[in-house]
Design a protein around this motif. Sequence first.
Motif, PDB file in Angstrom:
ATOM      1  N   THR A   1       0.810  -1.216   0.000  1.00 21.95           N
ATOM      2  CA  THR A   1       0.000   0.000   0.000  1.00 21.95           C
ATOM      3  C   THR A   1       0.841   1.262   0.000  1.00 21.95           C
ATOM      4  O   THR A   1       1.914   1.314   0.608  1.00 21.95           O
ATOM      5  N   ASN A   2       0.332   2.255  -0.691  1.00 24.73           N
ATOM      6  CA  ASN A   2       0.889   3.597  -0.642  1.00 24.73           C
ATOM      7  C   ASN A   2       0.448   4.221   0.684  1.00 24.73           C
ATOM      8  O   ASN A   2      -0.528   3.788   1.289  1.00 24.73           O
ATOM      9  N   TRP A   3       1.151   5.241   1.127  1.00 26.34           N
ATOM     10  CA  TRP A   3       0.747   5.924   2.354  1.00 26.34           C
ATOM     11  C   TRP A   3      -0.369   6.920   2.069  1.00 26.34           C
ATOM     12  O   TRP A   3      -1.473   6.792   2.560  1.00 26.34           O
ATOM     13  N   TYR A   4      -0.064   7.948   1.283  1.00 24.42           N
ATOM     14  CA  TYR A   4      -1.022   9.039   1.086  1.00 24.42           C
ATOM     15  C   TYR A   4      -1.972   8.740  -0.065  1.00 24.42           C
ATOM     16  O   TYR A   4      -1.550   8.625  -1.215  1.00 24.42           O
ATOM     17  N   MET A   5      -3.251   8.608   0.283  1.00 18.52           N
ATOM     18  CA  MET A   5      -4.314   8.380  -0.695  1.00 18.52           C
ATOM     19  C   MET A   5      -5.574   9.037  -0.158  1.00 18.52           C
ATOM     20  O   MET A   5      -5.724   9.204   1.054  1.00 18.52           O
ATOM     21  N   PRO A   6      -6.496   9.377  -1.039  1.00 11.69           N
ATOM     22  CA  PRO A   6      -7.764   9.941  -0.566  1.00 11.69           C
ATOM     23  C   PRO A   6      -8.620   8.857   0.103  1.00 11.69           C
ATOM     24  O   PRO A   6      -8.352   7.675  -0.029  1.00 11.69           O
ATOM     25  N   VAL A   7      -9.620   9.276   0.794  1.00  9.94           N
ATOM     26  CA  VAL A   7     -10.630   8.455   1.472  1.00  9.94           C
ATOM     27  C   VAL A   7     -10.056   7.760   2.705  1.00  9.94           C
ATOM     28  O   VAL A   7     -10.437   8.064   3.812  1.00  9.94           O
ATOM     29  N   LEU A   8      -9.152   6.815   2.523  1.00 10.56           N
ATOM     30  CA  LEU A   8      -8.531   6.082   3.632  1.00 10.56           C
ATOM     31  C   LEU A   8      -7.089   5.830   3.228  1.00 10.56           C
ATOM     32  O   LEU A   8      -6.824   5.141   2.246  1.00 10.56           O
ATOM     33  N   ASP A   9      -6.143   6.407   3.971  1.00 16.43           N
ATOM     34  CA  ASP A   9      -4.743   6.266   3.567  1.00 16.43           C
ATOM     35  C   ASP A   9      -4.159   4.935   4.047  1.00 16.43           C
ATOM     36  O   ASP A   9      -4.828   4.146   4.715  1.00 16.43           O
ATOM     37  N   GLY A  10      -2.900   4.691   3.705  1.00 18.08           N
ATOM     38  CA  GLY A  10      -2.257   3.422   4.029  1.00 18.08           C
ATOM     39  C   GLY A  10      -2.110   3.155   5.513  1.00 18.08           C
ATOM     40  O   GLY A  10      -2.247   2.011   5.965  1.00 18.08           O
TER      41      GLY A  10
END
Length: 172
Positions: free
Chosen positions: A59-68
């Motif tokens: 998983t990536n850390w920074y993402m919209p909605v729910l981050d890593g």
Amino acid sequence: MEFDLSQVSIMIVDDNSHMLSLYKTLLRTFRCRKIHQANNGAQAYSRMKDLTAPDILITNWYMPVLDGVELTRAIRTMADSPNPFLPIIMISGFAEEEHITAARDAGVNEFLVKPISAKVFCSRLNNVIRAPRPFVRTQAFFGPDRRRKASILYTGPERRSFELEVPGFEDL
């Protein structure tokens, strides 16, 4: 090094389509054929509950909605988690110690800093497959043992016992 992931199911979570493509290409070079993907942590968590949970999550850390980090905490602590022992490899463009510590404290098994190399990517996959760390449960933490090496010399007040949880070895 010969590395065969043909029997391993991996879910990749990243909101960047180019990064998803890169990870899939790398995984295919290791013969991985069971690759699932999601664009954010919420979508990944939902898919893991609907499908059979993957063997490994990247998983990536920074993402919209729910981050890593939030996804990792959900996997480790939610009552409806598809697999709280799921090996999680986090990838981030942020290499500051505070980011690495936050990911570790959320329950991430391995941490990679972008840009990644195929060699380091393979090394982290190898760590979670061939040398998994036992899991620790305390009042404030559940996840892989944060110590890479056990020190028998440490005798301080925070010394933990070696009553660790290892998936599949509950009866030992």
